[in-house]
Design an enzyme around this catalytic site. Sequence first.
Site, PDB file in Angstrom:
ATOM      1  N   GLU A 111      -0.467   0.827   6.166  1.00  0.00           N
ATOM      2  CA  GLU A 111      -0.050   2.176   6.553  1.00  0.00           C
ATOM      3  C   GLU A 111      -1.127   3.012   7.247  1.00  0.00           C
ATOM      4  O   GLU A 111      -0.823   3.778   8.151  1.00  0.00           O
ATOM      5  CB  GLU A 111       0.457   2.933   5.307  1.00  0.00           C
ATOM      6  CG  GLU A 111       1.665   2.303   4.643  1.00  0.00           C
ATOM      7  CD  GLU A 111       2.912   2.380   5.513  1.00  0.00           C
ATOM      8  OE1 GLU A 111       2.971   3.242   6.410  1.00  0.00           O
ATOM      9  OE2 GLU A 111       3.836   1.563   5.310  1.00  0.00           O
ATOM     10  N   SER A 387      43.853 -17.014   9.423  1.00  0.00           N
ATOM     11  CA  SER A 387      44.944 -16.532  10.278  1.00  0.00           C
ATOM     12  C   SER A 387      44.993 -15.021  10.420  1.00  0.00           C
ATOM     13  O   SER A 387      45.764 -14.514  11.246  1.00  0.00           O
ATOM     14  CB  SER A 387      46.290 -17.037   9.740  1.00  0.00           C
ATOM     15  OG  SER A 387      46.401 -18.439   9.912  1.00  0.00           O
TER      16      SER A 387
END
Length: 863
Positions: A111, A387
Amino acid sequence: MAEKYQSREERRKQVSQQKGKGNKKVKLSIKRIFLFLVALGIAGLLIGAGTFAYMVKDTPELDEKLLKDPISSELYDINGELFAEIGSEKRDYVNYEDIPKQVEEAILATEDTRFYKHNGIDLIRLGGAVVANITEGFGAEGASTITQQVVKNSFLTPEKTLSRKAQEAWLSFQLERKYTKQQIFEMYVNKIWMDSGGHGVATAAKVFYGKELDQLTLAETALLAGMPQSPANYNPFKNPDKAEKRRNIVLTLMHKHGFITQEEMEEAKNVDVASTLVPEDERPTGDIPYDAFVGHVVKEIKAKYPDLDPFSDGLKIYTTLEPDAQKYVEDILNGDEIIEYPDEKFQAGISLLDTATGQIRALGGGRNQTVDFGFNYATDAKRQPGSTIKPVLDYGPAIEYLKWGTYHTLDDKPYTYSTGDKISNWDNKHMGVMTMRTALALSRNIPALQAFQEVGEEKAKQFAISLGIPLKEIHESYSIGGFGGEDKGVSSLEMAGAYSAFGNNGFYTEPYSVIEIQLRDDTKLNMKPESKVVMQDYTAFMISDMLKDVVRTGTGTRANISGLPLAGKSGTTNYPDADKKKYNIPNGAVPDAWFVGYTTNYTAAVWTGYDNKNENYLEGDEQKIGQRLFKNIMEHVHNGKETQDFKVPNTVEKVQIEKGTIPAKLASEYTPSDMVITEYAVKGNAPKEVSEKYNKLETPVDLKADYDTERNEIVLSWNYVAENANGVQFEIYAKKDDGAEELLTAQAEKTLRMKADYGGYYTFKVVAIRDEQKSDPATAEIQIPDPFIFDGEDDEEDNGNNNGHGPPWGRDDDDEEENDQDNEDQGNEDQGQGENPDGGEQQGGNQDQGQGNQNGGNQGNQP
């Protein structure tokens, strides 16, 4: 010579004087420029200072409580009622002196490596970020220090604006003056959000590894240090692969900045992330209500506003949640009172939307979930759709681009893909020619592929993408839900979103769970996505109307709800033959079963199956559980609500089609009613040709029925004078007395002879036929005489009444009784005469007559 010299000297002086004047002018100009630049700089500083002062005038005060404790966010349902707070859970707080050096070094390397060298603002990093923002656009790269991140997470909104950055810099400067570096680092370590690991590194260590901070290995430390950049993405419970990549980046940075050796880095990178985590059955459970829904809310916010932290920013989040629906979904998934599940491993993902707005009303994230914000089967599971994809990839595009009507005929016959590979139906049978409506209702694969091929792969793909199905590839197998390659499948939420567009007249809205966010400074962020038209209204209506047949008479009848205008589609997927053999999977078993459907009010998509589809599968009635889930949920949410049917748009017209015509033809006035189907067409595209299949033929003429007394036969004859008599035959029907009408024969000849019964009354009917065409009948009647019946008085009158040229008009039951009585009296007289001694011959004669009647009767009954 002297004068000449003198003039030269004068000339030199003159030139010298001119040069001096020029130097003075240059010096004066430089001085003026310098003073101007100084003045400009001062003005710039004053303007900059004024601008900075203006930007920071509303900067909040430093609040020590806010620096140490995250502010929980409030979530409100669709009715504006508060239903949850997130971020207010307990944390494990760690003081600076108890933070292991390895944890500190991992965070610094990731950081802010210059944390202990700057005063809250790192000018070196800032310079690089400025260049990136100029070349790539504002916000392209950040230069936030740990100090700035503490300030941002404690006091400010996440907006990337100059004003907010100025406030952030000002507060960071103040923070550095008021607190030591160690105190600021302590604030950061305890404040950062770690997704399901909670707030702070110490809490995350216990949640993910079951350890204290000082017990973490280098690999575990690096993983936690890398999470704050994107906690949800790098959560090792949910995304171990992404977490491992991020961990390895942190280890590389630690080595780059000299915190670890090359050997230590390589050894840590070789550690498998999943092997170090707390076992799934030992992970802590939470008490956040409706966590499947709330978890999606957080994802949605982070996707649009990455700098927002719903767990610490004190947000007011207004959601689309319908609490009653969400509670019912969770109850039906986690109990056995409504649905009896086959086992504990059986899973389901459910998405419930408002059809008109796309708002998420409820999410069923799975059964028996034990971890808050764990794997969400409604949004995270990507399975092949089977389907249920047919309206999206096949029939929807066919209507949209080819303007097919619901009557369009397809041939369910032996068929192959373009590659030559065979395609089969679920039952391995073929049903022949059928309409698109029937093919969809019965979920026939071969007609679906035919529709897909007619539309074309690219158009089908783009249609699906417009409905929120994120296809990267397209192949013919996709037409029946056989996704592959990069497309692993679809989620329940994506399928619900796609189907909702059919129910919303062709308007698609990406499903969303957050309406608006209110920040701590009362700024409001609109989260509603824009609706867009993705298909014509005739496409949406005709798909909806056909899908109504699926639940009424097709493969989705178990999802049907009486009285509710409902459209939907079932779907199952298949195992490849190789997998069936490898894992000993029985015939008929499937890995996934779906049902997706909608009304004008709600849309729901239900997936059911197992995590490991090769170990567990769905058999028999288990494949219908999705339909039962759908039915119960839709019944519950529609209770007491008026539901409109799907409205026929002006772009659609109703047509009467003759069943079985290829291509489809309009029914004629002669088409039998049982051969007429009512269908829909895009206006202006209905069939123009009227079927002649059942047009009436000309009626036969001059039908006569004559009696041949010598042969005791009826002779029928007729003529046929139609303009086109090719292929015409005649059906001859007969009815004797009060008996039933019977078909005697069908023939091409126009005469017929048949044996007759004495005394019989016959009615004949002759009908012309050709294929399915028929004519009106021609009729004739005949009465056959009975020569052995006399009244004993007037033989001529008897013969006149039995001449065989008409029915016994005017004869009734009373007349018959009187005639019977007369015959009886006559018999008695004859009997009396027979008793006379002189009347022996008469008696014998009567006996002969009786025998003759008997013989005559027998003759008439012969075939």
